[in-house]
Design an enzyme around this catalytic site. Structure first.
Site, mmCIF file in Angstrom:
data_model
loop_
_atom_site.group_PDB
_atom_site.id
_atom_site.type_symbol
_atom_site.label_atom_id
_atom_site.label_comp_id
_atom_site.label_asym_id
_atom_site.label_seq_id
_atom_site.Cartn_x
_atom_site.Cartn_y
_atom_site.Cartn_z
ATOM 1 N N GLY A 137 0.830 -1.196 0.000
ATOM 2 C CA GLY A 137 0.000 0.000 0.000
ATOM 3 C C GLY A 137 0.864 1.243 0.000
ATOM 4 O O GLY A 137 1.992 1.242 -0.497
ATOM 5 N N SER A 138 0.364 2.297 0.612
ATOM 6 C CA SER A 138 1.050 3.590 0.519
ATOM 7 C C SER A 138 2.379 3.636 1.261
ATOM 8 O O SER A 138 3.147 4.582 1.080
ATOM 9 C CB SER A 138 0.140 4.700 1.059
ATOM 10 N N THR A 139 2.659 2.630 2.103
ATOM 11 C CA THR A 139 3.983 2.642 2.740
ATOM 12 C C THR A 139 5.069 2.524 1.670
ATOM 13 O O THR A 139 6.198 2.934 1.881
ATOM 14 C CB THR A 139 4.151 1.476 3.740
ATOM 15 N N TYR A 140 4.666 2.011 0.510
ATOM 16 C CA TYR A 140 5.618 1.835 -0.592
ATOM 17 C C TYR A 140 6.017 3.169 -1.208
ATOM 18 O O TYR A 140 6.996 3.256 -1.939
ATOM 19 C CB TYR A 140 4.964 0.936 -1.645
#
Lengths: 619, 368
Positions: free
Chosen positions: A321-324
């Protein structure tokens, strides 16, 4: 040659031959004398010993090494267990003895009989284990009736006892009987069938250290198999104690926070790579495996919908998800497709190849730069970065950050995750990469898969100014008496592929996520400790239009939160995943926040510091 | 031309001794391998040993059919070939029970450390026959024998097989003591040995010392060799005067004896045949050794004399060390009992020994 006989008279050779003959005569006489002594003088004694094969060898199990945390809190120890052993040859009337014994132990007697029959053919002098771990009451009964039960013996054996119940169960692992495959692997020398070995986790990884070496006892038994005399004993060498890097208090708190969820959390010290806590929920009880687990309980564990036996921290693979976006930002800045002044306009979506790629914020973020894009997790900004990068450059950076490969923590099995590239897709599916897919990859959706440990290590490296460490679970190994055998040293694996300037920008963005006015993880903010982090929401199914429809729980997105603290000189980095938790900020973030508080708000939170203060290792 | 003296001088007594010992061996191996109940029984080993016995007879006939003086010329090539095989074992040998002793050539598993014993004896016989003098062998002249002995002993120690290495050294020492060694040299060697031993002991690592102590005194290892010796003594002692009867041994039947068909076969025999049978076997070995020494005495050339002494020493030490071991008089070493123990390499080696002794015996009049 004839000179030999002229110069040395034949008498000389004769003398030697006679001398040698006498020596041989002496030697053979000695053998004969010994034979007469053994067979004629001592014959009857040996005859008596041979009738019952009275001199036997008993194996003494070595106590298995303890497993402790860095500060010396015991996680796994040993306790005595009373096993009922039966030697058929000593019993006389085996059926009668087994019948009586079954009555005393209150078990059906064909149960015992079938166990004995099952092991026939091994030789009737081989003892058979009838019942393991009988209670003290049963023990008292058997001991009292000993005289009526020839061939029956109670053997005190060593059993594993996991003192903290299910605490760190996935990490510690469990024991089981050695399998024929294990034995034929050959690496396990000195093991016999029926021995227990570590089957998973630390128990498996450090089995050779923990196991020790068996000893034994030469004993003389009487006609009914009771030990009359111990002739000789070789003590077993106890296994070594293994101290883990984990912090008992943080581990306990983390598991509390995960209770009732299908979730995983990893905390690591960014400066060294030491794992401070590793939790996977739901937990299981390793004590259930001691002495063999029964079929229904095993079935229940394996078929649990939340996969209780899986260590989700290293085996669970989730789209990041957005941690990427940490990786996407890093790649974009390093490849100079953006810089800190680059600004993109977010209207809530990006039209590309006839499709609208939506931002999570329908009404759009307006004009955003890299810092705001991180803080508010603007999808459109990162779509634009990815368009300029292309999938393969992005994949190169992700791999250089340690994603898509095992972290090398040394716990098996560890998942590698997946970082897709155009070559990978062609090989895997036989079709070329679509540019639209690059957009999904940029925000951690699509084919991307990471484990919580991988994300924790990445976050730790960002907080640690780019220096990556190998995650370590072993702090030190000590003998049972406490002498140091081995102490782990931090192992730097290299640096993130990023300049100090790039890292500083990303660090600022991550801090704004938690501490900024409009950061997505404002609720993680606490006053006394500056936390920097990133939320993530990874789709289980495609994002739905409309959005306020009811979504069944198992299709809700997974919630991610990664962070490190305190900003500036981080001492802890964390990754949390809550399966189907929906929002990173609400489901995963608070868990990480509580972990930070637990670890950093404590005096002498650093276990090394605690060690130095107390001055004595372990205990 | 065929010489009639070869027939008149043929050593029928030695042949009879060898055949009797071989037959006892087959009978004992049969008992040792079939005592276990059917699934564990290894009857196939008995058939294999019968085959080896047959091959042994052929090898024996081959070893007596040429003039042994040819060996004087061929000593070094034979020695070097055996040494190369030993080297091959160390490099590519089959690992079994923690050591490399076997060379695998197709279906044949072969133990070169057996052959090297004969090769060392050959080379020493050749060398000493040339160098013996009324003054005795001097220290300088001992250089080559020591080298010839040290090379194979070193390679066998690496395997590691301390027992066989020691055996080769003892055989070589026996041959050397047979020829005259100058008195000063002997004293010097003894003094040097006495001086080096403690120093070497100090240099050894702790576990190496423990291994040697266990080797010398099995009670240091009560779970391994110490236990085996107790069981072996019980087996032998319980045979008493007349034994439990053929195939009636109990210790053997329940696998209480280790290596019951190889190293501990004497225990099986003594349990089943008692003092009568075991003493008879020891007497047969004694007769064999005296026969060998008398052949040495009657040889007319130094090469033959030393060769006969060396071969006799080989048989003597193996028999005495093996039987002594099973009765707790000697260190526990993997030395097979000639004629009796199961094993191809050992059977062939013994067959060569007997063949050569017969060769020496029947050609003693053919010096000129």
């Amino acid at each position: 040659m004839n000179q030999y006989f002229k110069s040395t008279d034949a008498d000389w050779v004769k003398q030697r031959i006679v001398g040698f003959s006498l020596f041989a005569l002496l030697a053979f006489s000695a053998l004969l004398a010994r034979l007469v002594y053994l067979q004629a003088v001592m014959g009857e004694d040996y005859q008596r010993l041979s009738v019952n094969n009275s001199i036997r060898l008993q194996i003494i199990d070595p106590p298995r090494g303890l497993i402790l945390d860095a500060g010396g809190v015991k996680l796994a120890e040993n306790r005595p267990s009373f096993d009922v052993i039966f030697t058929p040859k000593d019993a006389g009337d085996a059926r009668r003895v087994l019948g009586d014994l079954a009555a005393y132990l209150q078990v059906p007697d064909d149960d015992l009989l079938s166990r004995v029959k099952h092991t026939r053919g091994l030789g009737a002098f081989r003892p058979v284990v009838l019942r393991q771990d009988i209670g003290r009451d049963a023990l008292a009964v058997v001991e009292a009736r000993k005289v009526d039960l020839p061939g029956v013996q109670v053997d005190v054996r060593i059993r594993r006892n996991y003192l903290q119940g299910s605490l760190a169960a996935h990490l510690i692992g469990y024991l089981g009987e050695v399998s024929p495959e294990d034995l034929s692997r050959g690496a396990l020398t000195g093991l016999r069938g029926g021995d227990t070995i570590g089957k998973s986790g630390v128990e498996r990884e450090f089995d050779a250290l923990l196991r020790g070496e068996p000893g034994g006892r030469q004993v003389e038994v009487n006609a009914s198999g009771q030990v009359m005399r111990v002739l000789n004993t070789v003590a077993a060498r106890p296994g070594h104690n293994v101290h883990l890097t984990i912090d008992h208090m943080l581990q306990e708190r983390t598991e509390q926070l995960l209770e009732g969820l299908a979730a995983a959390a990893v905390a690591v010290d960014p400066r060294t790579g030491r794992i401070l806590a590793m939790a996977s929920s739901p937990p299981f009880s390793p004590n259930a495996f001691v002495g063999g687990i029964d079929a229904p309980r095993w079935e229940a564990m394996v078929s649990h919908p939340f996969r209780a036996l899986e260590n989700k921290a290293i085996q669970g693979e989730y789209p990041p998800g957005s941690t990427y976006k940490i990786v996407t930002a890093l790649a974009g800045l390093e490849e100079k497709v953006i810089d800190e002044t680059s600004v993109f306009d977010c209207a809530g979506f990006l039209s590309f190849a006839g499709r609208d790629y939506r931002c999570w914020k329908k009404e759009g973020h307006g004009r955003v730069d890299i810092r705001r894009a991180m803080a508010e997790s603007c999808d459109v900004f990162f779509y634009r970065v990815a368009q300029r990068l292309g999938v393969d450059r992005l994949a190169w950076y992700a791999k250089a950050c340690g994603l898509g490969a095992a972290t090398g923590i040394g716990l098996e099995p560890e998942s590698r995750g997946l970082i897709p590239s155009s070559v990978w897709k062609k090989k895997r599916f036989g079709v070329p990469w679509q540019d639209g897919e690059t957009l999904s990859i940029a925000i951690g959706q699509g084919y991307n898969l990471t484990t919580p440990l991988q994300m924790a290590m990445l976050t730790a490296a960002v907080g640690n100014d780019g220096v990556r460490h190998r995650p370590q679970i072993l702090d030190r190994v000590e003998t049972m008496e406490g002498a140091l055998v081995h102490r782990s040293q931090p192992e730097a694996l290299g640096k993130l592929p990023a300049s100090p300037r790039t890292l500083a920008l990303i660090q600022q963005g991550l801090s704004a996520v938690v501490n900024g006015e409009r950061g997505t993880a404002r609720r993680v903010h606490i006053n006394d400790i500056e936390i920097a982090g990133k939320t993530g929401t990874s789709q289980v199914v495609g994002r739905r239009e409309g959005g306020d429809d009811y979504t069944p729980p198992h299709l809700r997105p997974h919630a991610w939160f990664v962070c490190y603290a305190p900003v500036g000189s981080p001492r802890i980095a964390i990754a949390v995943v809550v399966e189907n938790g929906e929002h990173g900020s609400s489901a995963a973030g608070p868990i990480a926040r509580e972990m930070v508080k637990t670890y950093l708000r404590r005096p002498a939170a650093d276990p090394r510091l605690a060690l130095e203060m107390s001055g004595t290792p372990g205990g | 031309m065929f010489d009639r003296r070869l027939v008149t001088n043929f050593d029928w007594g030695l042949l009879a001794l060898a055949l009797i010992l071989g037959a006892i061996g087959l009978v004992s191996v049969y008992s040792a391998v079939t005592a276990d109940p059917p699934p564990a029984s290894q009857k196939v080993l008995f058939y294999k040993q019968t085959l080896w016995f047959g091959i042994g007879l052929v090898v024996m006939i081959a070893s007596l059919s040429f003039n042994y003086r040819l060996l004087d010329r061929w000593a070094y090539p034979i020695f070097i070939a055996c040494l190369l095989m030993l080297l091959a074992v160390v490099l590519f040998g089959k690992l079994a029970g923690g050591s490399r002793r076997w060379l695998i050539l197709g279906p044949v598993h072969f133990q070169p450390s057996e052959m090297i014993k004969i090769a060392v004896v050959l080379v020493l016989a050749k060398y000493y026959a040339k160098n013996v003098s009324p003054q005795g062998i001097t220290l300088r002249e001992l250089g080559r024998p020591i080298l010839v002995c040290a090379l194979p002993v070193g390679l066998i120690v690496i395997q590691p097989d301390l027992g066989t290495a020691g055996l080769v050294a003892i055989i070589a020492a026996t041959v050397t003591l047979f020829v005259k060694v100058a008195r000063r040299t002997l004293a010097l060697l003894l003094a040097a040995g006495a001086a080096v031993m403690p120093a070497a002991w100090m240099l050894l690592k702790d576990y190496q010392r423990r291994r040697i102590l266990t080797f010398l005194d099995p009670t240091h290892d009560p779970l391994g060799s110490g236990y085996h010796i107790i069981q072996s003594k019980i087996a032998i002692g319980s045979g008493m005067l007349t034994g439990k009867g053929y195939l009636q041994g109990t210790q053997n039947a329940l696998s209480f004896l280790p290596e019951e068909h190889t190293d501990f076969i004497f225990s099986v025999l003594a349990e089943e045949w008692g003092l009568v049978g075991a003493a008879a076997l020891i007497l047969l070995f004694a007769l064999l050794v005296f026969r060998g020494l008398s052949i040495a005495h009657r040889c007319r050339d130094p090469f033959g004399t030393v060769l006969a002494v060396g071969i006799t020493a080989l048989l003597f030490w193996q028999a005495v060390i093996n039987i002594g071991m099973t009765m707790g008089l000697m260190p526990v070493v993997g030395v097979p009992l000639p004629f009796i123990s199961y094993g191809g390499s050992s059977t062939i080696t013994v067959a060569i020994c007997i063949g050569l002794l017969m060769n020496l015996s029947m050609r003693r009049f053919m010096l000129e």
